[in-house]
Design a protein around this motif. Structure first.
Motif, PDB file in Angstrom:
ATOM      1  N   GLY A   1      31.928  -7.392 109.468  1.00 44.69           N
ATOM      2  CA  GLY A   1      32.518  -6.071 109.264  1.00 44.69           C
ATOM      3  C   GLY A   1      34.028  -6.112 109.142  1.00 44.69           C
ATOM      4  N   PHE A   2      34.637  -4.924 109.191  1.00 44.20           N
ATOM      5  CA  PHE A   2      36.094  -4.793 109.068  1.00 44.20           C
ATOM      6  C   PHE A   2      36.615  -3.931 110.207  1.00 44.20           C
ATOM      7  N   ASP A   3      37.692  -4.380 110.842  1.00 49.70           N
ATOM      8  CA  ASP A   3      38.343  -3.652 111.921  1.00 49.70           C
ATOM      9  C   ASP A   3      39.581  -2.954 111.355  1.00 49.70           C
ATOM     10  N   PHE A   4      39.591  -1.608 111.382  1.00 48.94           N
ATOM     11  CA  PHE A   4      40.685  -0.818 110.799  1.00 48.94           C
ATOM     12  C   PHE A   4      41.883  -0.672 111.734  1.00 48.94           C
ATOM     13  N   SER A   5      41.850  -1.251 112.937  1.00 51.89           N
ATOM     14  CA  SER A   5      42.859  -0.958 113.946  1.00 51.89           C
ATOM     15  C   SER A   5      44.275  -1.331 113.524  1.00 51.89           C
ATOM     16  N   ALA A   6      44.440  -2.357 112.680  1.00 54.94           N
ATOM     17  CA  ALA A   6      45.778  -2.815 112.308  1.00 54.94           C
ATOM     18  C   ALA A   6      46.119  -2.526 110.848  1.00 54.94           C
TER      19      ALA A   6
ATOM     20  N   GLN B   1      36.440   4.599 117.576  1.00 55.89           N
ATOM     21  CA  GLN B   1      37.492   3.746 118.112  1.00 55.89           C
ATOM     22  C   GLN B   1      37.291   3.554 119.609  1.00 55.89           C
ATOM     23  N   SER B   2      37.424   2.309 120.074  1.00 52.28           N
ATOM     24  CA  SER B   2      37.189   2.003 121.485  1.00 52.28           C
ATOM     25  C   SER B   2      38.497   2.095 122.271  1.00 52.28           C
ATOM     26  N   GLY B   3      39.098   3.282 122.289  1.00 51.19           N
ATOM     27  CA  GLY B   3      40.347   3.496 123.002  1.00 51.19           C
ATOM     28  C   GLY B   3      41.420   4.053 122.097  1.00 51.19           C
ATOM     29  N   GLY B   4      42.677   3.717 122.395  1.00 49.01           N
ATOM     30  CA  GLY B   4      43.806   4.258 121.654  1.00 49.01           C
ATOM     31  C   GLY B   4      44.226   3.384 120.489  1.00 49.01           C
ATOM     32  N   LEU B   5      45.481   3.535 120.099  1.00 49.81           N
ATOM     33  CA  LEU B   5      46.046   2.798 118.977  1.00 49.81           C
ATOM     34  C   LEU B   5      45.898   1.298 119.177  1.00 49.81           C
ATOM     35  N   GLY B   6      45.407   0.611 118.163  1.00 53.91           N
ATOM     36  CA  GLY B   6      45.254  -0.837 118.207  1.00 53.91           C
ATOM     37  C   GLY B   6      43.920  -1.327 118.712  1.00 53.91           C
ATOM     38  N   GLN B   7      43.118  -0.444 119.306  1.00 52.19           N
ATOM     39  CA  GLN B   7      41.797  -0.856 119.791  1.00 52.19           C
ATOM     40  C   GLN B   7      40.815  -0.924 118.618  1.00 52.19           C
ATOM     41  N   ASN B   8      39.749  -1.680 118.796  1.00 50.76           N
ATOM     42  CA  ASN B   8      38.782  -1.914 117.723  1.00 50.76           C
ATOM     43  C   ASN B   8      38.320  -0.598 117.081  1.00 50.76           C
ATOM     44  N   THR B   9      38.429  -0.519 115.759  1.00 50.63           N
ATOM     45  CA  THR B   9      38.140   0.715 115.014  1.00 50.63           C
ATOM     46  C   THR B   9      37.201   0.393 113.860  1.00 50.63           C
ATOM     47  N   THR B  10      36.025   0.999 113.866  1.00 53.41           N
ATOM     48  CA  THR B  10      35.028   0.704 112.849  1.00 53.41           C
ATOM     49  C   THR B  10      34.520   1.976 112.180  1.00 53.41           C
TER      50      THR B  10
END
Length: 631
Positions: free
Chosen positions: A128-133, A90-99
């Motif tokens: 790909g898919f972003d899991f952040s949301a 994850q590129s940071g905290g909650l809501g940031q791009n998560t792969t």
């Protein structure tokens, strides 16, 4: 009845059979045959078959709704982080791009399904898919299937599949609410419920989470906080118009607005850079049982839509204005059948049509894409057998892209269960493929081809004690024809090859209904064959330990996660080594009454400062407290 055929004999016969020109005609006959069968004529008492229990996947991990609720995490990414073979960054905290990287494969090599609906972003650079949301609200279970799954699920599953299943409405179900507050000014509210009877069922989940957050870019020189607001809605409707017929409708929607930084590391802060993303999945499906419920006929229409916007307003540090908009749609139609023949012979066959469409607008003309489409047609057939001692599974999928490229995928496994020693052994081989993303198709060389993977896997499950079970898996994967970017021609082309292999060990302990524990360790060896270097952001050593104590009045859990050193790129595209880190988190639930529970959790207990991606921060010591009740 004794069977002397070996798995090799069965597989050879199976693959030779489907080469005949009659294959498609026979497949069409069986697909359409149920239309001529009157279900009313075979309405007889028969035991209902649990088709899911016949799934032969040896390394599948299933996370139940009760496990999800005990963890108390509002997002799916936190729940699947410690599954063997899964690496979430994850590129940071909650809501940031998560792969996610599964068994060393790339993020775009994992197919994410929500109630059978392909949810990957078709217009993203690689699909790909972003899991952040992705919220954990209203989820019945999460299935993690590592390794190529293209025979069963088609394109995009070279590395594995994350299969998310929504809750069904239950009889006498009640509404539930959740109010949570915690570190980084996090506020989380949720409402869920449902109901049903013998003819219908419905469930829903609604939640909103906001946080002021912290700077996504790491370093003291980046003080600006990157906040987030995520809204999610999930519904499922089930209707049983006839005793042997069921219809289902699914809908899931997520909307996220996130403050982002222009880059990681020093001077990465950007106070006016924002991202807005909405994702919607819609599905309509049904099934009918025939021939004393030995034949299950299923159809489904699925739709997914992703809308992403980023906007960067001018500020003293960045006087340039930029705006990007990416939009994609994915449609899928599937018609398939499962037949359980006498003596536990199971046949599964069907057809599938996939269509992707997308476009993008950008301040940078190089990122603009006119409306682009592509389609994929697939026909699949699989056979499995299980007599309680030996089990076989073999299958094939024939696919054709809209550019007339033909693709063949295979899968085969054989196993032995020894009841006297509590042992289960299996060997498997499978291939996977992935079409180029819409972005790669639009920006690629003429004749851009699909990517390909193959995996050998050996698994042993052993009952070590009446309360302890161990599972050891060794896999070896090859990825070929991978798509890369040619800086000289500024086009995408097929060039790269990669390799990953290693063992995965998992130990499970359960004492009645109180104590339970899960320990896992993975050793991963990866290589980019074109450079000889290891693949980025994949730790060679990783492990986890989760201990849970559950009693009538309270539940307590403690989680430990370890990640070894791994390679990444700095802001100058130079290779650097990210150091080892380990984390401890704990939490629990106090069941004050049947209708009122108090929850709390502490994440990163020892306040470790670490990075999952070079130049991007991760949460420090965090506290969360919640109130959950029934309406």
């Amino acid at each position: 009845m004794k069977h002397t055929h070996t798995s090799k004999d069965i597989s050879h016969f199976f693959f030779q059979f489907i080469k005949f020109k009659l294959f498609r005609q026979i497949l069409f006959f069986f697909l359409t045959f149920p239309l001529f069968v009157q279900a009313q004529e075979i309405l007889v008492e028969a035991p209902k078959i649990n088709w899911e229990s016949l799934d032969p996947s040896p390394s599948k991990t299933v996370i139940s709704s009760s496990e999800i609720e005990k963890k108390g995490s509002p997002n799916v990414s936190s729940i699947i982080r410690d599954v063997p073979g899964v690496e979430m960054v994850q590129s940071g905290g909650l809501g940031q791009n998560t792969t996610l990287f599964m068994r060393g494969s790339r993020t775009e090599d994992t197919l994410v399904l929500i109630d059978g609906i392909p949810a990957n972003d078709a217009i993203s650079t690689a699909g790909g898919f972003d899991f952040s949301a992705l919220s954990s609200i209203n989820i019945d279970r999460i299935e993690v299937l590592p390794g190529p799954q293209s025979v069963r699920f088609g394109s995009g599953s070279m590395g594995g599949v994350i299969n998310i299943i929504t809750k069904k409405g239950e009889r006498d179900a009640r509404g539930k609410y959740l109010l949570e507050a915690g570190s980084y000014q996090t506020l989380h509210t949720a409402l869920s419920g449902g109901g049903g009877n013998d003819l219908w069922g419905a469930s829903f989940g609604l939640d909103r989470i906001t946080a002021k957050g912290f700077s996504a870019a790491s370093g003291k020189e980046n003080p600006e906080k990157d906040g987030v607001a995520i809204n999610s809605l999930s519904t499922q409707l089930d209707w049983k118009p006839k005793p042997l017929t069921q219809l289902h409708g699914n809908f899931r929607y997520a909307n996220a607005q996130t403050d982002i930084d222009s880059q990681g590391g020093p001077q990465g802060d950007d106070p006016n850079d924002t991202s807005k993303k909405t994702q919607m999945t819609v599905g309509f499906s049904g099934e009918q049982s025939l021939w004393k419920q030995q034949w299950l006929s299923h159809f489904g229409y699925y739709y997914s839509q992703v809308d992403r916007k980023t906007e960067n307003l001018p500020d003293p540090e960045n006087t340039f204005y930029s705006k990007d908009h990416y939009f994609s749609q994915t449609q899928k139609f599937q018609w398939d059948h499962k037949i359980l023949a006498p003596e536990n012979h199971l046949f599964h066959f069907g057809v599938e049509w996939l269509h992707e469409k997308g476009d993008s607008q950008s301040t940078f003309t190089s990122s603009q894409i006119e409306k682009t489409t592509q389609a994929l047609w697939g026909e699949f057939l699989s056979y499995s057998y299980n007599d309680g001692s030996w089990f076989y599974d073999t299958g094939i999928r024939l696919s054709q892209r809209s550019n007339n490229e033909n693709i063949t995928s295979y899968q085969s496994s054989v196993g032995k269960e020894i009841a006297s020693t509590g042992t289960r052994l299996s060997l498997s081989y499978g291939t996977g493929f992935k079409m180029p993303s819409l972005y790669q198709t639009a920006k690629g060389e003429s004749g851009l081809q699909h990517e390909h993977s193959s995996t050998y896997e050996a698994t042993a499950v052993q009952k070590l004690h009446p309360l302890i079970t161990g599972r050891l898996t060794y896999f070896k994967s090859e990825f070929k024809n991978l798509i890369g970017y040619n800086e000289n021609t500024t086009r995408y082309y097929n060039i790269a090859k990669a390799h990953s292999e290693g063992p995965e060990l998992q130990i499970l302990y359960k004492y009645q209904f109180s104590w339970s524990a899960t320990a896992s360790y993975s050793y991963l060896k990866t290589r980019d064959n074109s450079t000889g270097y290891s693949l980025l952001r994949r730790p060679q050593h990783s492990g986890s330990l989760s201990i849970n104590y559950d009693q009538f009045k309270y539940n307590i859990f403690i989680d430990y996660r370890f990640r070894g050193s791994r390679q990444d790129l700095d802001s100058n595209s130079q290779r650097v080594t990210l150091p080892t880190y380990d984390l401890v988190s704990l939490g629990g639930t106090w069941k004050y009454s049947k209708k009122l529970h108090f929850l709390s959790r502490i994440e990163n207990l020892f306040n470790k400062n670490y990075e999952e991606i070079k130049g991007y921060s991760s949460p420090l010591l965090s506290f969360y407290f919640a109130l959950k009740g029934e309406i």
